[in-house]
Design an enzyme around this catalytic site. Structure first.
Site, PDB file in Angstrom:
ATOM      1  N   ASP A  93      -0.453  -3.317  13.106  1.00 30.53           N
ATOM      2  CA  ASP A  93      -0.097  -3.834  11.827  1.00 30.53           C
ATOM      3  C   ASP A  93       0.146  -5.544  12.008  1.00 30.53           C
ATOM      4  OD1 ASP A  93       2.111  -4.839   9.785  1.00 30.53           O
ATOM      5  OD2 ASP A  93       1.808  -2.465   9.275  1.00 30.53           O
ATOM      6  N   ARG A 136       0.853  -1.225   0.139  1.00 32.27           N
ATOM      7  CA  ARG A 136       0.028   0.178   0.115  1.00 32.27           C
ATOM      8  C   ARG A 136       0.927   1.005  -0.153  1.00 32.27           C
ATOM      9  NH1 ARG A 136      -4.578   1.124   4.698  1.00 32.27           N
ATOM     10  NH2 ARG A 136      -2.196   0.970   6.001  1.00 32.27           N
ATOM     11  N   THR A 193      -0.729   7.614  -0.882  1.00 38.09           N
ATOM     12  CA  THR A 193      -2.190   7.523  -1.572  1.00 38.09           C
ATOM     13  C   THR A 193      -3.136   6.318  -1.223  1.00 38.09           C
ATOM     14  OG1 THR A 193      -1.420   5.896  -3.427  1.00 38.09           O
ATOM     15  CG2 THR A 193      -1.117   8.076  -3.844  1.00 38.09           C
ATOM     16  N   ASP A 240       3.718  -6.781  10.687  1.00 43.67           N
ATOM     17  CA  ASP A 240       4.630  -6.473  11.790  1.00 43.67           C
ATOM     18  C   ASP A 240       4.659  -7.381  12.980  1.00 43.67           C
ATOM     19  OD1 ASP A 240       6.059  -4.557  10.154  1.00 43.67           O
ATOM     20  OD2 ASP A 240       5.034  -2.825  11.068  1.00 43.67           O
TER      21      ASP A 240
END
Length: 209
Positions: A200, A104, A108, A203
């Site tokens: 996340d 990603r 944006t 992670d």
């Protein structure tokens, strides 16, 4: 419109609570994601068609059932989706595994493709796309689009946690795809992260930051 299924099985919800907890370390987090993926796979395969067969038990002949030869495929969205693959394979060991690599763009929030490797008979398989988080829906929608362009017909999406924005985005782009979640959370924050979410997923699975 594809259906949205939130799996509220007590075991799934119990394990998801531990997954959310920031104190859960990488090893346990990884094991829990694996376990929840197995439990979710049990539900997502509930509508597999069966055929009647006859088997010989130690006592007598019996009418029984087996899966009617349907080919299945698992497609994790890299990298976090890898954490759900083994859990699904525990239940469906004969499934083939493809991979879709997306990241990603932090500015944006749009998905960018960098890798796609799929079984050659993808059009003949029922595919389960796996990714722990359904946030904006951009990556999932893009991955499904890439699969369809390569011949995929029957696709389901399986995520641990989804945001309403992501669900809406996938349903808009792919109304033929059923979505399976362990939890539908409140919203996205200004950075595109699910609230309350679990942080996340990549992670936490792989011990990176």
């Amino acid at each position: 419109m594809g259906k949205l299924v939130v799996l509220n099985h007590p075991l799934i919800q119990h394990k998801l609570t531990m997954i959310r907890d920031y104190r859960t370390g990488t090893k346990v987090f990884r094991e829990l994601v694996d376990e929840v993926a197995t439990l979710m796979a049990f539900e997502i395969t509930r509508d597999l068609s069966l055929e009647e067969v006859e088997v010989q038990t130690p006592v007598a002949k019996a009418k029984a059932y087996k899966i009617a030869g349907k080919k299945l495929g698992i497609v994790p969205i890299l990298r976090a989706g890898l954490g759900m693959v083994n859990g699904v394979l525990q239940l469906i060991p004969a499934a083939k595994v493809g991979h879709v690599g997306l990241y990603r763009d932090p500015k944006t929030l749009k998905p960018v493709e960098y890798y796609v490797k799929l079984p050659p008979d993808i059009s003949e398989r029922d595919l389960i796309v796996v990714d722990p988080m359904l946030a904006t829906g951009g990556s999932a929608s893009a991955a499904i689009t890439f699969l369809k362009r390569r011949g995929a017909i029957n696709i389901k999406l399986m995520c641990l946690i989804g945001a309403p924005e992501g669900v809406k985005a996938v349903q808009k782009e792919h109304p033929d795809v059923d979505i399976y979640l362990a939890a539908l959370d409140e919203k996205l924050n200004e950075h595109g992260y699910i609230i309350p979410g679990l942080g996340d997923a990549g992670d936490r699975l792989f011990g990176t930051k």
